[in-house]
Design a protein around this motif. Sequence first.
Motif, PDB file in Angstrom:
ATOM      1  N   UNK A  22       0.500   3.124   5.308  1.00  0.00           N
ATOM      2  CA  UNK A  22       1.445   1.823   5.191  1.00  0.00           C
ATOM      3  C   UNK A  22       0.432   0.411   5.462  1.00  0.00           C
ATOM      4  N   UNK A  23      -0.448   0.528   6.537  1.00  0.00           N
ATOM      5  CA  UNK A  23      -1.091  -0.558   6.579  1.00  0.00           C
ATOM      6  C   UNK A  23      -2.121  -1.061   5.386  1.00  0.00           C
ATOM      7  N   UNK A  31      -5.005  -5.216  13.895  1.00  0.00           N
ATOM      8  CA  UNK A  31      -4.588  -6.413  14.974  1.00  0.00           C
ATOM      9  C   UNK A  31      -3.137  -7.090  14.801  1.00  0.00           C
ATOM     10  N   UNK A  32      -2.724  -6.647  13.721  1.00  0.00           N
ATOM     11  CA  UNK A  32      -1.291  -7.207  13.423  1.00  0.00           C
ATOM     12  C   UNK A  32      -0.267  -6.785  14.471  1.00  0.00           C
ATOM     13  N   UNK A  33       0.475  -7.708  15.009  1.00  0.00           N
ATOM     14  CA  UNK A  33       1.253  -7.307  15.856  1.00  0.00           C
ATOM     15  C   UNK A  33       2.457  -5.991  15.437  1.00  0.00           C
ATOM     16  N   UNK A  34       2.979  -6.152  14.271  1.00  0.00           N
ATOM     17  CA  UNK A  34       3.792  -5.187  13.581  1.00  0.00           C
ATOM     18  C   UNK A  34       2.872  -3.771  13.902  1.00  0.00           C
ATOM     19  N   UNK A  35       1.750  -3.662  13.557  1.00  0.00           N
ATOM     20  CA  UNK A  35       0.776  -2.307  13.531  1.00  0.00           C
ATOM     21  C   UNK A  35       0.932  -2.077  14.954  1.00  0.00           C
ATOM     22  N   UNK A  36       0.912  -2.895  15.937  1.00  0.00           N
ATOM     23  CA  UNK A  36       0.640  -2.723  17.279  1.00  0.00           C
ATOM     24  C   UNK A  36       1.959  -2.164  17.542  1.00  0.00           C
ATOM     25  N   UNK A  37       3.086  -2.554  17.265  1.00  0.00           N
ATOM     26  CA  UNK A  37       4.412  -2.144  17.398  1.00  0.00           C
ATOM     27  C   UNK A  37       4.423  -0.667  17.155  1.00  0.00           C
ATOM     28  N   UNK A  96       7.528 -16.605  13.370  1.00  0.00           N
ATOM     29  CA  UNK A  96       7.247 -15.183  13.041  1.00  0.00           C
ATOM     30  C   UNK A  96       6.509 -15.180  11.663  1.00  0.00           C
ATOM     31  N   UNK A  97       6.057 -16.355  11.101  1.00  0.00           N
ATOM     32  CA  UNK A  97       5.257 -16.326   9.606  1.00  0.00           C
ATOM     33  C   UNK A  97       4.056 -15.751   9.855  1.00  0.00           C
ATOM     34  N   UNK A  98       3.464 -14.976   8.937  1.00  0.00           N
ATOM     35  CA  UNK A  98       2.119 -14.702   9.108  1.00  0.00           C
ATOM     36  C   UNK A  98       1.305 -15.654   8.388  1.00  0.00           C
TER      37      UNK A  98
END
Length: 99
Positions: A22-23, A31-37, A96-98
């Motif tokens: 998915x990433x 290092x994206x916060x969504x991936x960390x979650x 929350x914008x990237x």
Amino acid sequence: MDSKDSVTTLTLILGLLAILVWTRWQKLSWSDPLVHGLVGLCFIGLPQVTLAYKIYQVGGAGLAGGMLLAGHVAIMTRLGQLWFAIREAGWTATAWARP
């Protein structure tokens, strides 16, 4: 060690592979916060589900119930910190914008 440990390990590996695919598809970095979650969900959420199922099957005697409770307390603490941060900074689309 029983079969539930093997199922937990297999589910964890499949979850991490799904996150990897998915990433790559979304062109996100690790290092994206969504991936960390999502990785946290795999390493914390999936084992907790199988632990809860094992407690349901054999009862809550021993260390398993305490570990499940400790995990929930840790998660609730983190959610409390998030709630305070959102309350202080606000919940806006720009926050929350990237980049």
